[in-house]
Enzyme design. Structure first.
Site, short mmCIF file in Angstrom:
data_model
loop_
_atom_site.label_atom_id
_atom_site.label_comp_id
_atom_site.label_asym_id
_atom_site.label_seq_id
_atom_site.Cartn_x
_atom_site.Cartn_y
_atom_site.Cartn_z
N GLY A 22 10.94 116.23 -60.93
CA GLY A 22 9.95 115.58 -61.79
C GLY A 22 10.43 115.07 -63.12
O GLY A 22 9.68 114.35 -63.80
N GLU A 61 14.88 120.57 -57.86
CA GLU A 61 14.72 119.51 -56.84
C GLU A 61 14.62 118.12 -57.48
O GLU A 61 13.63 117.41 -57.29
CB GLU A 61 13.44 119.77 -56.03
CG GLU A 61 13.38 121.11 -55.33
CD GLU A 61 12.00 121.40 -54.72
OE1 GLU A 61 11.03 120.66 -55.02
OE2 GLU A 61 11.90 122.36 -53.95
N TYR A 108 2.18 101.83 -58.37
CA TYR A 108 2.04 102.70 -59.55
C TYR A 108 2.00 101.91 -60.86
O TYR A 108 2.23 102.52 -61.92
CB TYR A 108 3.23 103.66 -59.66
CG TYR A 108 3.64 104.39 -58.44
CD1 TYR A 108 2.79 105.30 -57.81
CD2 TYR A 108 4.92 104.23 -57.91
CE1 TYR A 108 3.20 106.01 -56.70
CE2 TYR A 108 5.33 104.94 -56.80
CZ TYR A 108 4.46 105.82 -56.19
OH TYR A 108 4.89 106.51 -55.09
N CYS A 112 1.85 87.63 -49.15
CA CYS A 112 0.51 87.09 -49.37
C CYS A 112 -0.46 88.16 -49.84
O CYS A 112 -1.35 88.60 -49.09
CB CYS A 112 0.04 86.39 -48.11
SG CYS A 112 1.08 84.97 -47.78
N GLU A 113 -0.26 88.64 -51.03
CA GLU A 113 -1.12 89.62 -51.69
C GLU A 113 -0.98 89.37 -53.18
O GLU A 113 0.14 89.21 -53.67
CB GLU A 113 -0.62 91.06 -51.46
CG GLU A 113 -0.60 91.51 -50.05
CD GLU A 113 -1.61 92.62 -49.79
OE1 GLU A 113 -2.32 93.01 -50.73
OE2 GLU A 113 -1.65 93.06 -48.65
N TYR A 161 12.84 105.84 -54.86
CA TYR A 161 11.52 105.37 -54.40
C TYR A 161 11.51 103.84 -54.28
O TYR A 161 10.50 103.20 -54.54
CB TYR A 161 10.39 105.88 -55.32
CG TYR A 161 10.46 107.38 -55.48
CD1 TYR A 161 10.11 108.22 -54.42
CD2 TYR A 161 10.93 107.97 -56.66
CE1 TYR A 161 10.22 109.60 -54.55
CE2 TYR A 161 11.03 109.35 -56.79
CZ TYR A 161 10.67 110.16 -55.73
OH TYR A 161 10.78 111.51 -55.85
C1 LIG Z 1 8.87 114.27 -54.98
C2 LIG Z 1 9.28 115.68 -55.10
C3 LIG Z 1 10.42 116.03 -55.83
C4 LIG Z 1 11.25 115.03 -56.58
O1 LIG Z 1 10.57 114.47 -57.65
P1 LIG Z 1 11.36 113.54 -58.71
O2 LIG Z 1 10.33 113.12 -59.64
O3 LIG Z 1 11.94 112.43 -57.93
O4 LIG Z 1 12.41 114.39 -59.34
C5 LIG Z 1 10.79 117.35 -55.86
N1 LIG Z 1 10.07 118.30 -55.20
C6 LIG Z 1 8.97 118.01 -54.50
C7 LIG Z 1 8.24 119.08 -53.80
C8 LIG Z 1 8.53 116.69 -54.42
O5 LIG Z 1 7.42 116.40 -53.74
#
Ligand SMILES: *Cc1c(COP(=O)(O)O)cnc(C)c1O
Length: 425
Positions: A239, A275, A318, A348-349, A377
């Site tokens: 995140g 993560e 987003y 076409c949007e 992404y």
């Molecule tokens: C999407 C996600 C991430 C990665 O998020 P980032 O913002 O790309 O770092 C990590 N853990 C889980 C469970 C996610 O759904």
């Protein structure tokens, strides 16, 4: 820091001129930089030196086999959210014991494959999922390692479509309910609690929500331990945001994030799992596109490029900001003649708009542009909407590059469909 910069009047990916890739591979095309991927992974990992930390790249951000293999060689683990991502991670050489499996809707067949591979842990998001996992593991005669993903009910202060840690979101187990579900794990014969997991959202540009969530989780770990649960690690999710638009947002450096985590953990003996997805891959990729037409509308200028929302969905989905840089370095004259233009694609949007009223140097048909910060992404969300060929991907390393996902032919694409007998005569 990334490795997309101007040299000799032209933007390069490391030492490869983008114009060369455009000529040889065609546009639109994603271009990734090996050095940037490595650098981001190392900077992030180094922020946790001194802790027992496992960095699991969130495969959903970029699942190209060449990107995963690059990160595997750096020692990355993987956070996967489907059996498809699990296979990708394994085939890229990421060891099963460095793979965690997240997501609210794992199917029994996916659980079976992950147990067979011997992954590190399942991040379980509900009681029914826990029961399903217990059944699958029981049939296989194995014990499934489990962290419960708890929902700390914290506002991540990010775009609502990527906020995941509020009680109204579908993610995780309600905070007050979590201790009960840990007790349930003890009753079930084929699951074992090994950790606590939390992930409150993506593209966070402030440490405060992370800190709130982590403090709650550390408190929970302490109380679970005193209730006799053997909690070995905390999975803090991903995140951490990146500067898509440095004028608008200045996300904390990974070092500050690492220091915050160290201070929240204090002297709690506990290993951690992280993560990150966007932080590793986001600024390691661009989407290269060619200007097709300059169209003077009634009251605005449209720059029509050959990339579209099916190639890069983030702006449409987003309202995301991506810098759009000319590949030819603008001189002073161009800088002084800035115009305001809407960058749009051929789909076409009306949603197929990358930027509205963007200040830019004037551009002409045939010019190449780079959509920056598109490595996360981006390609993973690409589709063939409007029967556009799936966008290819290129990985650069120094002065070399390789096509790491080729553009499919129209025959390949149309050949995926079949026409039933009753229509063939
Ligand atoms: C999407 C996600 C991430 C990665 O998020 P980032 O913002 O790309 O770092 C990590 N853990 C889980 C469970 C996610 O759904």
């Amino acid at each position: 820091m990334d490795h997309f910069s101007y040299k000799n009047g032209e933007m390069h990916a490391e030492d490869v001129p983008l114009s060369r890739i455009a000529t040889e591979v065609g546009t639109p095309v994603y271009v990734y930089s090996t050095a940037t991927l490595q650098r981001h992974f190392r900077v992030f990992s180094d922020a946790f030196s001194g802790l027992n930390a496992l960095v699991c790249f969130a495969v959903k951000a970029n699942s190209n086999q060449a990107v995963l293999s690059t990160l595997a060689r750096e020692g990355a683990g993987a956070d996967v959210v489907s059996v498809g991502e699990l296979e990708r991670a394994l085939r890229a050489g990421i060891p099963a014991d460095r793979i965690v499996f997240s997501g609210v809707g794992k199917k029994p067949s996916e659980m079976r494959r992950a147990l067979e591979a011997g992954i590190k842990q399942f991040n379980v998001e509900s009681e029914p999922e826990l029961e399903a996992l217990d059944l699958v593991a029981g049939k296989m005669g194995v014990i499934a390692p489990v962290s419960l993903r708890v929902n700390p009910d914290v506002d991540a202060k990010t775009h609502h479509k990527i906020a995941t840690g509020k009680s109204e979101n579908k993610f995780g187990i309600a905070w007050d309910h979590a201790p009960e579900v840990y007790n349930k794990i003890k009753e079930l014969p084929n699951v074992r609690a090994t950790g606590v997991d939390v992930h409150i959202g993506s593209q966070l540009t402030d440490l405060a929500p992370f800190k709130l969530a982590f403090e709650k989780v550390v408190g929970l770990v302490k109380s679970l331990r005193s209730a006799g649960h053997d909690i070995e690690h905390i999975d803090l999710g991903g995140g951490l945001g990146i500067p898509y638009d440095p004028d608008a947002e200045t996300p904390p450096h990974p070092l500050a994030y690492g220091d915050m985590i160290k201070s929240v953990l204090g002297d709690l003996p506990c290993s951690i799992i992280l993560e990150p997805g966007r932080l590793i891959a986001g600024n390691a990729g661009i989407l290269l596109s060619e200007m097709l037409y300059v169209k003077q509308g009634e009251d605005r200028l449209f720059y029509i490029v050959d990339a579209a929302m099916n190639d890069l969905l983030r702006p449409a989905m987003y309202e995301a900001f991506h810098h759009i840089s000319p590949v030819t370095e603008p001189g002073d004259n161009a800088q002084n003649a800035q115009v305001s233009a809407d960058f749009v694609g051929p789909v076409c949007e009306t949603g197929d708009t990358f930027a509205k009223a963007r200040k830019t140097v004037p551009m002409s048909p045939g010019d190449l542009v780079a959509f920056k910060s598109a490595g996360a992404y981006g390609a993973v969300m690409a589709s063939t909407y409007n029967s556009r060929e799936l966008v290819p991907e290129v990985l650069v390393k120094g002065a070399e590059y390789a096509v790491v996902r080729a553009r499919p032919s129209l025959d390949d694409m149309i050949g995926l469909d079949s026409v039933p007998d009753w229509l063939s005569d």
